[in-house]
Design a protein around this motif. Structure first.
Motif, PDB file in Angstrom:
ATOM      1  N   ILE A 548       0.855  -1.193   0.000  1.00 51.60           N
ATOM      2  CA  ILE A 548       0.000   0.000   0.000  1.00 51.60           C
ATOM      3  C   ILE A 548       0.883   1.233   0.000  1.00 51.60           C
ATOM      4  O   ILE A 548       1.734   1.395   0.873  1.00 51.60           O
ATOM      5  CB  ILE A 548      -0.914  -0.019   1.238  1.00 51.60           C
ATOM      6  N   LYS A 549       0.683   2.083  -0.990  1.00 51.01           N
ATOM      7  CA  LYS A 549       1.529   3.271  -1.106  1.00 51.01           C
ATOM      8  C   LYS A 549       1.015   4.410  -0.239  1.00 51.01           C
ATOM      9  O   LYS A 549      -0.187   4.646  -0.168  1.00 51.01           O
ATOM     10  CB  LYS A 549       1.550   3.751  -2.552  1.00 51.01           C
ATOM     11  N   VAL A 550       1.935   5.121   0.382  1.00 51.94           N
ATOM     12  CA  VAL A 550       1.580   6.328   1.123  1.00 51.94           C
ATOM     13  C   VAL A 550       1.641   7.491   0.132  1.00 51.94           C
ATOM     14  O   VAL A 550       2.628   7.649  -0.581  1.00 51.94           O
ATOM     15  CB  VAL A 550       2.556   6.574   2.293  1.00 51.94           C
ATOM     16  N   MET A 561       3.529   0.781   3.031  1.00 57.75           N
ATOM     17  CA  MET A 561       3.288   0.075   4.280  1.00 57.75           C
ATOM     18  C   MET A 561       3.808  -1.351   4.096  1.00 57.75           C
ATOM     19  O   MET A 561       3.595  -1.967   3.048  1.00 57.75           O
ATOM     20  CB  MET A 561       1.789   0.045   4.597  1.00 57.75           C
ATOM     21  N   TYR A 593       0.448  -5.147   6.445  1.00 57.56           N
ATOM     22  CA  TYR A 593      -0.724  -4.568   5.791  1.00 57.56           C
ATOM     23  C   TYR A 593      -0.754  -5.030   4.345  1.00 57.56           C
ATOM     24  O   TYR A 593       0.248  -4.909   3.643  1.00 57.56           O
ATOM     25  CB  TYR A 593      -0.646  -3.035   5.839  1.00 57.56           C
ATOM     26  N   ILE A 600      -8.207  -1.102  -1.487  1.00 56.38           N
ATOM     27  CA  ILE A 600      -7.904   0.327  -1.422  1.00 56.38           C
ATOM     28  C   ILE A 600      -8.576   1.056  -2.584  1.00 56.38           C
ATOM     29  O   ILE A 600      -9.181   2.104  -2.399  1.00 56.38           O
ATOM     30  CB  ILE A 600      -6.372   0.551  -1.478  1.00 56.38           C
TER      31      ILE A 600
END
Lengths: 806, 339
Positions: A548-550, A561, A593, A600
């Motif tokens: 999961i990219k911030v 993450m 995660y 998402i």
């Protein structure tokens, strides 16, 4: 928000020192961050005049001076170069104290008596900003006009005594981003009268018009602009502001520009309403339009930077172009110049959320935007513009035009709240009489109305944060005293505090960990793709695909993450290895995660699993040590039924030394020796062992239902057996066959030897077991066990080509 | 005859008492009581006695035999005891040599503080609640009276995954989730990791830990809040700890307060830890904002509540005297082993 005591005294008598005032205001909600005092810490420094200068007999760089300090002449030896006979200077006499704590003593310089010191601005705690005409590396020269003050205290003569308090203002109190607002808090906190010197600013009777001096103003986007007021002053003489104004601006951290700009800043500080001043001639067609910017529009702001605007940003425009970014900063194109004659004062209220977004997008935070983004009072805007005009008249720098343009599409709402004293007391756990509540609220300029036997409170225009009973409760508590709150314990329904199954398992796991010598670590949940690459994963590995990219990572190390806790653990092991820590055993209970099924993208929350990660290296560490710890974890968690399967294709681990633990097809743990390539990527020069155990899954599969089993009454029968099998046969497979064929009589199976020799032959090993048979209701007979043993052997022969060892 | 037997007895006893080893004793046993032993021979020679003498001599012989056997046993025990004593003497060890054990590992200071807090609140009837770290903005902000245009939602402070999904910047969304699914009485604490866009330095970290607490029921007052926190502070930081409330502002509570505790290093006199103030800022708290209750489906006319929250690292650092937050995440084994 900075406020000088001198300015605050316009609003309230202050009979405590600044430190005490700071403490009192902190306890009523205006938290003091710092207190800065100038002048207070200068003692016995007076004005003196140099009467005589002669060379020092023994030092080329020193001179001997005689200085007149009023009632006496004193001799001072100095190395200063910029002094002449007749100069008036600050003189620190014997015993003087300077702001840096230095005490001036009588002494000898190269054998000549010196009874004091002439001071530079720096030595008095002043800067060039205070006295721009002074030099920094020489004595402060005061000028002839101070000759009358010889012997007087320099602090009084120069009027440099100043106490400035810096307050942390909470975002709900936009009214306290002004001296008036803080002044009101000071008055109420000290229980003094609030002098309210700007009381009548909104009662000035001037004609509301559509045009002043040909200028018009229209709000095109009323959702973002609630009120827009303009007034005009003519025949303006642009120049410097008076000292008192400059001094107050400086105390609040604002630089003086010219009298008109200073007035706008002064009003902002005084009343909390940002203002803007335009040269009327720079407004094309003398037409002001408050509108959203058009995509691609640009403006060069007062700081000289060209900025690109977009449709979310509100601008003040003329008929052709933006002349200011609303609530943030004016444009260079409409700036007040030295030859400006007619000035337009703008006082407007914008939607705070929009100003905040614009200011962020442009990365431009100003005194104005900080105030606007909190949401300002529409009613205050009128006061501000009138005050600006009043100041122009006061300074005698222009003529008032007694007209006003006032576009006011969105009226300020006024709350009306019932003062239910019983409810307030219940909420606070206090017993404040209603009369006292009313008296506090009155001091805060709330209007009290009695209607049908009920009391209602109407907050003043500047307190839009007061909306309901809880807000009144806080106001009452602030001035009744937070320190008067009592301490009681909750007298509510009984509740039971218990840890749930997962929390209990976590606790038990921690105790197993420390008993096995492992230390707990805490790691960040961020990682990056490079870190995942160190694990030698293929590009299509789900650990990469499900990351999961911030959107706005702190730096390039923390872009995603983590989908696995292994990199964090290896990093920490590597740090310890680099610090030459021998034998390190660590564990970590934290989350990973995974964006499973593109959740998402569907704006759904991803999966989060709690993972126990074990990481170890050192002389006493091997696979079976790790396996033992893993087994202890499962035992303490009461997870008894699972399969152990060799894992050859996990790129993180050694293909020959890695195991998965499964319930059914669900892998809940993986452990083994870390792949030598991965270890190399982390710069560790030693074998490393890691286990990843999913605690959520353990909790799911754990069966906590302990039941007593009677201790066996009948004797057991034991048999030993040694079989020869191929090297690649796992003992686990042998054991499964033995168990399966033991007709439920097998109580215990103990491996006691694994043996290899030339005699057995290449790729062969002998495995020896001790088997213990027992059933609970009777004594077993030899023949029964013999039959079972025979069956076991036959099956081993059949499935594994095993031979009984002779 | 009688005299001879008694002499024999005297002689045997003397020999036993003078003997030096178990082997000597065995020889003596054979000499007197063996098949060809002297006493045995006397018994065998009883035939030569007059029938009326036989019983008396017989019982004397038996008496003497018993006596000799008792003596033999006593002396044997002596030898055994002596032998044991010698053995024990030789088995003396240096008890200060190192032990055999797996040295205990250690629990991280952050966990230790969280565990202390959990224990205190479990004792007061609180449950421990948990929630996702990757959270919907709805729970992290909207329901907590922090609407879209609120400064706290700034991208500079919060990590975003999408516009509506973020890394929770506080553990408060757990409170919102619990209130939404459960009717009062609610008594929970929510420990967990939270995320804020702060660069790493001696006092800041983009990841840190919070414990928040929430109580909602009828007649919950701010005095209850103060009492609860006072109890907590005493149990966690020492019985002498005092607590002080100062007004403050949070969007999700009204009235709000910041709570300071008397410095647990100097006791309030002023020291390096409390920067000379005697007080240490411990936590933020207040009465749950009526709007938050409404947002979570609880009637603020019927119920009130309080909430509080604090940073675990801060307390751990103050309590253990750790002067740099980075130590907590560097995990040097020489640091970890100290706890």
């Amino acid at each position: 928000m900075k406020a000088s005591i001198e300015w605050l005294e316009e609003y309230s008598d202050i009979d405590v020192n600044s430190a005490e005032l700071g403490d009192i205001l902190t306890m009523t909600g205006s938290k003091v961050e710092t207190i800065n005092e100038t002048g207070e810490n200068i003692k016995n420094v007076v004005v003196g005049k140099i009467c005589f200068i002669e060379k020092h007999p023994d030092a080329d760089k020193l001179v001997i001076t005689q200085v007149d300090v009023g009632n006496e002449k004193i001799q001072i030896v100095t190395g200063a170069r910029n002094i002449n006979v007749g100069d008036v200077v600050p003189v620190a006499k014997e015993g003087a104290i300077l702001p840096d704590g230095k005490i001036i003593k009588k002494g000898k310089l190269r054998g000549v008596d010196s009874c004091g010191m002439m001071c530079s601005i720096g030595e008095l705690g002043l800067t060039k900003a205070d006295f721009p005409e002074q030099i920094e590396d020489g004595i402060m020269i005061l000028g002839e006009k101070y000759e009358k003050d010889l012997g007087k205290n320099i602090v009084d003569v120069l009027d440099i005594r100043e106490s400035i308090i810096d307050f942390e203002i909470t975002p709900n109190r936009q009214d306290c981003f002004s001296i008036e607002g803080i002044g009101r808090e000071v008055a109420v906190s000290l229980n003094k009268e609030f002098k309210n010197p700007r009381k009548n600013l909104n009662n000035i009777n001037i004609k509301k018009v559509e045009q002043i001096e040909g200028l018009s103003a229209k709000i095109k986007d009323p959702d973002l602009c609630y009120r827009y007021i303009a007034r005009v002053v003519k025949n303006v003489k642009i120049g410097e502001s008076p000292d008192w104004m400059k001094k107050r601006l400086k105390a609040c951290g604002i630089r003086s520009i010219n009298n008109i700009v200073d007035i706008t800043n002064y009003v902002m500080l005084e009343l909390g309403q940002p203002m803007h001043a335009f040269d009327i001639n720079s407004i094309k067609s003398k037409e002001i339009i408050v509108r959203r910017a058009k995509l691609g529009e640009e403006i060069t702001t007062l700081d000289g930077i060209k900025r690109k605007l977009d449709e979310d940003m509100l601008v003040i425009a003329d008929s052709q172009k933006p002349i200011a970014i609303a609530g943030v900063m004016g444009g260079e194109n409409s700036e007040i110049e030295d030859n400006t004659k007619t000035v337009v004062f703008e006082s407007a209220v914008f939607y705070g959320g929009s100003i905040r977004k614009t200011s962020r997008k442009l990365a431009l935070r100003t005194e104005a935007s900080t105030r606007y983004e909190k949401g300002l009072s529409q009613e205050n805007a009128l006061r501000a513009v009138n005050r600006a005009v009043e100041l122009v008249k006061l300074l005698q720098i222009g003529e008032e035009v007694e007209e006003i343009i006032d576009e006011y599409p969105t009226k300020q709402e006024t709350a009306k709240i019932e003062l239910n004293s019983e409810k307030i007391n219940k909420l606070l756990g206090l017993n404040v009489p209603k009369q006292e509540m009313m008296s506090i609220l009155k001091k805060l300029e709330m209007t009290i109305v009695e209607e049908n036997g009920k009391t209602y409170i109407i907050p003043p225009f500047f307190r839009q944060d007061i909306e309901q009973l809880a807000d009144l409760a806080e106001e009452i508590l602030r001035f009744y005293g937070y320190d008067k709150l009592e301490s009681t314990l909750v007298k509510a329904n009984t509740t039971i505090g218990l840890k749930n199954k997962e929390q209990k398992i976590e606790d038990k796991i921690r105790s197993v960990m420390i008993n096995n010598g492992l230390s707990e670590i805490y790691t960040f949940s961020f990682t990056n793709y490079n870190e995942l690459k160190k694990l030698c994963l293929n590009d299509d590995n789900e650990l990469i695909l499900q990351a999961i990219k911030v959107q706005n990572p702190l730096n390039e190390d923390y872009t995603i993450m983590r989908t696995t806790t292994v990199p964090s653990m290896l990093q920490i092991l590597s740090n310890n290895f680099n610090k030459k820590n021998e034998e390190v055993r660590l564990f970590d209970i934290s989350r990973k995660y995974k964006n499973v099924n593109n959740k998402i993208e569907k704006e759904e929350l991803p999966e989060e699993d709690i993972v126990l990660t074990i990481g170890m290296y050192g002389d006493n560490i091997d696979f079976f040590r790790l396996k033992g710890i893993v087994e202890n974890v499962l035992e303490i968690s009461e997870l008894n039924k699972y399969d152990i399967i060799k894992e050859k294709n996990n790129s993180i681990y050694h293909p020959g030394i890695c195991a998965n633990l499964k319930v059914g097809n669900d892998i809940f743990a993986t452990f083994g020796e870390v792949h030598p390539k991965v270890i190399m990527n982390y710069g560790i020069n030693q074998k490393v062992y890691i286990a990843e155990i999913n605690i959520n899954k353990i909790t799911k599969y754990a069966k906590v239902n302990k039941k007593y089993q009677p201790i066996p009454k009948f004797p057991a029968l034991e048999r030993d057996i040694a079989i020869v099998v191929d090297e690649n046969v796992e003992v686990g497979t042998i054991e499964k066959i033995i168990e399966k064929k033991s007709n439920k009589m097998l109580e215990e199976l103990k491996l006691f030897d694994v043996y290899r020799s030339d005699k057995l032959g290449n790729n062969k090993k002998s495995v020896a077991y001790n088997l213990k048979f027992r059933i609970k209701d009777r004594t077993l007979k030899d023949e029964e066990v013999n039959t079972v043993m025979k069956n076991i052997l036959e099956q081993l022969e059949k499935e594994l080509n095993a031979e009984l060892r002779k | 005859m009688k005299e001879k037997i008694l002499n024999l007895k005297e002689q045997a006893i003397k020999e036993i008492r003078q003997s030096n080893s178990e082997k000597d004793l065995n020889d003596i046993r054979v000499k007197y009581l063996g098949k060809k032993g002297e006493l045995t021979l006397i018994l065998k020679g009883m035939g030569t006695l007059l029938p009326e003498e036989r019983p008396a001599v017989g019982s004397l012989v038996n008496e003497v035999r018993e006596k000799i056997e008792t003596e033999l046993k006593l002396k044997t025990n002596d030898f055994k005891e002596q032998e044991l004593q010698n053995k024990l003497k030789n088995e003396n060890i240096d008890i200060t040599l190192p032990s055999k054990r797996t040295k205990l590992g250690s629990i991280h200071p952050i966990t230790q503080i969280i565990e202390d807090v959990k224990e205190i609140f479990l004792g007061m009837g609180y449950e421990i609640a948990d929630g996702p770290e990757i959270e919907l903005a709805k729970y992290n902000f909207d329901k907590l009276n922090t609407p879209e245009d609120h400064p706290a939602r700034d991208i500079q402070d919060t990590f975003y995954i999408t516009e509506d999904i973020l890394l929770r910047s506080q553990t408060s969304p757990i409170q919102a989730r619990v209130m939404e699914t459960k009717q009062p009485p609610i008594k929970i604490i929510c420990p967990g990791a939270v995320y804020r866009s702060d660069s790493v330095d001696a006092t800041h970290s983009p990841v840190f830990h919070q414990v928040e607490g929430l109580v909602v029921d009828k007649n919950i007052s701010m005095a209850d809040l103060k009492g609860t926190l006072e109890m907590f502070a005493k149990k966690c930081l020492g019985e002498k700890t005092k607590i002080r409330f100062r007004p403050h502002h949070f969007p999700f509570t009204e009235p709000s307060a910041e709570a300071d505790v008397s410095c647990f290093v100097c006791g309030g006199k002023g020291c390096r830890v409390c920067k000379g103030e005697g007080w240490i800022e411990l936590l933020g708290c207040g009465m749950v904002h009526p709007k938050v209750l409404i947002n979570c489906g609880i009637d603020p006319n019927e119920y009130t509540g309080f909430a509080f929250g604090f940073g675990v690292e801060r307390i751990a650092m103050a309590k253990f005297g750790i002067d740099d937050l980075r130590l907590l995440y560097e995990n040097d084994i020489r640091f970890l082993k100290q706890f």
